[in-house]
Design a protein around this motif. Structure first.
Motif, mmCIF file in Angstrom:
data_model
loop_
_atom_site.group_PDB
_atom_site.id
_atom_site.type_symbol
_atom_site.label_atom_id
_atom_site.label_comp_id
_atom_site.label_asym_id
_atom_site.label_seq_id
_atom_site.Cartn_x
_atom_site.Cartn_y
_atom_site.Cartn_z
ATOM 1 N N ARG A 161 -14.727 -6.522 -0.264
ATOM 2 C CA ARG A 161 -14.680 -5.973 -1.623
ATOM 3 C C ARG A 161 -13.822 -4.707 -1.656
ATOM 4 N N ALA A 162 -14.005 -3.856 -0.650
ATOM 5 C CA ALA A 162 -13.258 -2.598 -0.579
ATOM 6 C C ALA A 162 -11.765 -2.851 -0.374
ATOM 7 N N MET A 163 -11.435 -3.837 0.470
ATOM 8 C CA MET A 163 -10.027 -4.165 0.696
ATOM 9 C C MET A 163 -9.401 -4.717 -0.584
ATOM 10 N N HIS A 164 -10.134 -5.542 -1.308
ATOM 11 C CA HIS A 164 -9.652 -6.092 -2.565
ATOM 12 C C HIS A 164 -9.356 -4.969 -3.558
ATOM 13 N N THR A 165 -10.262 -4.000 -3.631
ATOM 14 C CA THR A 165 -10.082 -2.839 -4.517
ATOM 15 C C THR A 165 -8.837 -2.051 -4.138
ATOM 16 N N LEU A 166 -8.627 -1.900 -2.830
ATOM 17 C CA LEU A 166 -7.469 -1.149 -2.317
ATOM 18 C C LEU A 166 -6.166 -1.844 -2.708
ATOM 19 N N PHE A 167 -6.109 -3.148 -2.494
ATOM 20 C CA PHE A 167 -4.887 -3.898 -2.825
ATOM 21 C C PHE A 167 -4.639 -3.920 -4.342
ATOM 22 N N GLU A 168 -5.709 -3.986 -5.113
ATOM 23 C CA GLU A 168 -5.584 -3.949 -6.572
ATOM 24 C C GLU A 168 -4.976 -2.637 -7.040
ATOM 25 N N ALA A 169 -5.470 -1.543 -6.442
ATOM 26 C CA ALA A 169 -4.992 -0.201 -6.809
ATOM 27 C C ALA A 169 -3.510 -0.059 -6.502
ATOM 28 N N ALA A 170 -3.075 -0.649 -5.367
ATOM 29 C CA ALA A 170 -1.661 -0.562 -4.993
ATOM 30 C C ALA A 170 -0.784 -1.404 -5.891
ATOM 31 N N GLY A 171 -1.367 -2.458 -6.496
ATOM 32 C CA GLY A 171 -0.582 -3.346 -7.357
ATOM 33 C C GLY A 171 -0.381 -2.834 -8.759
ATOM 34 N N HIS A 172 -1.098 -1.779 -9.117
ATOM 35 C CA HIS A 172 -0.973 -1.243 -10.492
ATOM 36 C C HIS A 172 -0.007 -0.070 -10.561
ATOM 37 N N ARG B 223 11.702 6.426 10.972
ATOM 38 C CA ARG B 223 10.653 7.321 11.448
ATOM 39 C C ARG B 223 9.328 6.565 11.390
ATOM 40 N N CYS B 224 8.438 6.909 12.300
ATOM 41 C CA CYS B 224 7.169 6.201 12.426
ATOM 42 C C CYS B 224 6.043 7.158 12.039
ATOM 43 N N PHE B 225 5.195 6.717 11.118
ATOM 44 C CA PHE B 225 4.075 7.580 10.739
ATOM 45 C C PHE B 225 2.877 6.727 10.323
ATOM 46 N N ASP B 226 1.702 7.339 10.392
ATOM 47 C CA ASP B 226 0.473 6.668 9.996
ATOM 48 C C ASP B 226 -0.006 7.176 8.640
ATOM 49 N N ALA B 227 -0.661 6.313 7.907
ATOM 50 C CA ALA B 227 -1.273 6.708 6.630
ATOM 51 C C ALA B 227 -2.680 6.106 6.563
ATOM 52 N N ARG B 228 -3.624 6.908 6.058
ATOM 53 C CA ARG B 228 -4.998 6.436 5.883
ATOM 54 C C ARG B 228 -5.206 6.057 4.424
ATOM 55 N N PHE B 229 -5.888 4.929 4.222
ATOM 56 C CA PHE B 229 -6.250 4.502 2.876
ATOM 57 C C PHE B 229 -7.777 4.388 2.842
ATOM 58 N N ASP B 230 -8.409 5.377 2.227
ATOM 59 C CA ASP B 230 -9.869 5.435 2.237
ATOM 60 C C ASP B 230 -10.473 4.492 1.212
ATOM 61 N N PHE B 231 -11.616 3.914 1.576
ATOM 62 C CA PHE B 231 -12.372 3.089 0.638
ATOM 63 C C PHE B 231 -13.109 3.999 -0.350
ATOM 64 N N PRO B 232 -13.471 3.466 -1.529
ATOM 65 C CA PRO B 232 -14.218 4.277 -2.501
ATOM 66 C C PRO B 232 -15.524 4.822 -1.911
ATOM 67 N N ALA B 233 -16.139 4.042 -1.023
ATOM 68 C CA ALA B 233 -17.360 4.458 -0.339
ATOM 69 C C ALA B 233 -17.401 3.752 1.015
ATOM 70 N N PRO B 234 -18.080 4.350 2.013
ATOM 71 C CA PRO B 234 -18.178 3.678 3.317
ATOM 72 C C PRO B 234 -18.831 2.304 3.186
ATOM 73 N N LEU C 203 0.824 -1.217 0.000
ATOM 74 C CA LEU C 203 0.000 0.000 0.000
ATOM 75 C C LEU C 203 0.858 1.267 0.000
ATOM 76 N N SER C 204 2.132 1.114 0.362
ATOM 77 C CA SER C 204 3.027 2.283 0.354
ATOM 78 C C SER C 204 3.136 2.882 -1.047
ATOM 79 N N ALA C 205 2.825 2.070 -2.073
ATOM 80 C CA ALA C 205 2.858 2.575 -3.453
ATOM 81 C C ALA C 205 1.823 3.673 -3.680
ATOM 82 N N LEU C 206 0.790 3.711 -2.825
ATOM 83 C CA LEU C 206 -0.272 4.706 -2.978
ATOM 84 C C LEU C 206 0.027 6.017 -2.258
ATOM 85 N N LEU C 207 1.152 6.046 -1.546
ATOM 86 C CA LEU C 207 1.429 7.227 -0.732
ATOM 87 C C LEU C 207 1.924 8.417 -1.540
ATOM 88 N N GLY C 208 2.538 8.171 -2.676
ATOM 89 C CA GLY C 208 3.044 9.273 -3.487
ATOM 90 C C GLY C 208 4.077 10.077 -2.740
#
Length: 230
Positions: A219-230, A199-210, A163-168
């Protein structure tokens, strides 16, 4: 983000540890002041179950018509091993009375009429109005959160790390490289990950919808992991 009232209500109705602080009541066994069960009533009052001989019940019984003030302190600890493991605390102060007849023999139900509430957690610190607390909903993920975080940590560590790939630009030097990603918190809005390293830090990864239930969460977790893999 969840409101302060929702976060407080979720903590109260979770399995987090809790202790009832009553002025003048001390015990050599602090667990005697921890309720065996707790539930929020229709008007926002908090019902607490104790053995009939507990110090809390004795204090409430002796107070009778006098107002007995008390504070319910709830401590939320991350279910996975991570630095700075306490995720938050909530305090509910009010007045304590016995409610005979609600509990099975050998136990007594205490009613905490709520006066003031506050929460200090990963989202920040806030005061909560009793009316907001009474009307707030519980996060639908809370009953499964501990189990899911432990599963993510043990069985899907690489995907969480990815998921660190999504941090930009947020990721900074070394994030996702020498740093370990630990799933820290999960709610209907998304996943919070703590990156631990130099260094220690937190990052939030929001779902497309609650999400509203476990099916939508998966389903939301699957979408999140897919996004990080691309």
């Amino acid at each position: 983000m969840p409101s302060a009232a929702e976060r407080t209500r979720t903590l109260v109705q979770s399995t987090c540890s809790a202790v009832l602080l009553i002025p003048g009541v001390e015990t050599t066994r602090p667990e005697q002041l921890s309720p065996q069960a707790r539930v929020v009533g229709p008007d926002g009052e908090v019902f607490l179950l104790y053995p009939a001989d507990s110090p809390a019940v004795r204090a409430a019984t002796h107070a009778q018509d006098d107002e007995l003030s008390a504070v319910l302190e709830i401590t939320d600890v991350a279910p996975v091993s991570v630095p700075h493991r306490i995720r938050g605390r909530a305090w509910i102060s009010g007045w304590l009375t016995c409610v005979p007849g609600l509990a099975e023999p050998g136990f007594m139900m205490l009613r905490l009429e709520v006066g003031e509430l506050s929460v200090d957690d990963l989202w920040g610190a806030a005061e909560v109005e009793p009316e907001e607390f009474a009307g707030a909903s519980v996060d639908p993920v809370v009953a499964h959160e501990a189990e899911l975080l432990q599963h993510l940590h043990s069985a899907h560590g690489e995907q969480v790390q990815g998921l660190s790939a999504l941090l930009g630009d947020q990721r900074g030097e070394g994030a996702g490289g020498g740093q370990q990603a630990v799933p820290l918190a999960l709610d209907r809005f998304g996943l919070r990950v703590r990156f631990v390293g130099e260094r220690c830090f937190d990052a939030r990864f929001d779902f497309p919808a609650p999400v509203r239930d476990i099916t939508e969460l998966r389903r939301a977790m699957h979408t999140l992991f897919e996004a990080a893999g691309h």
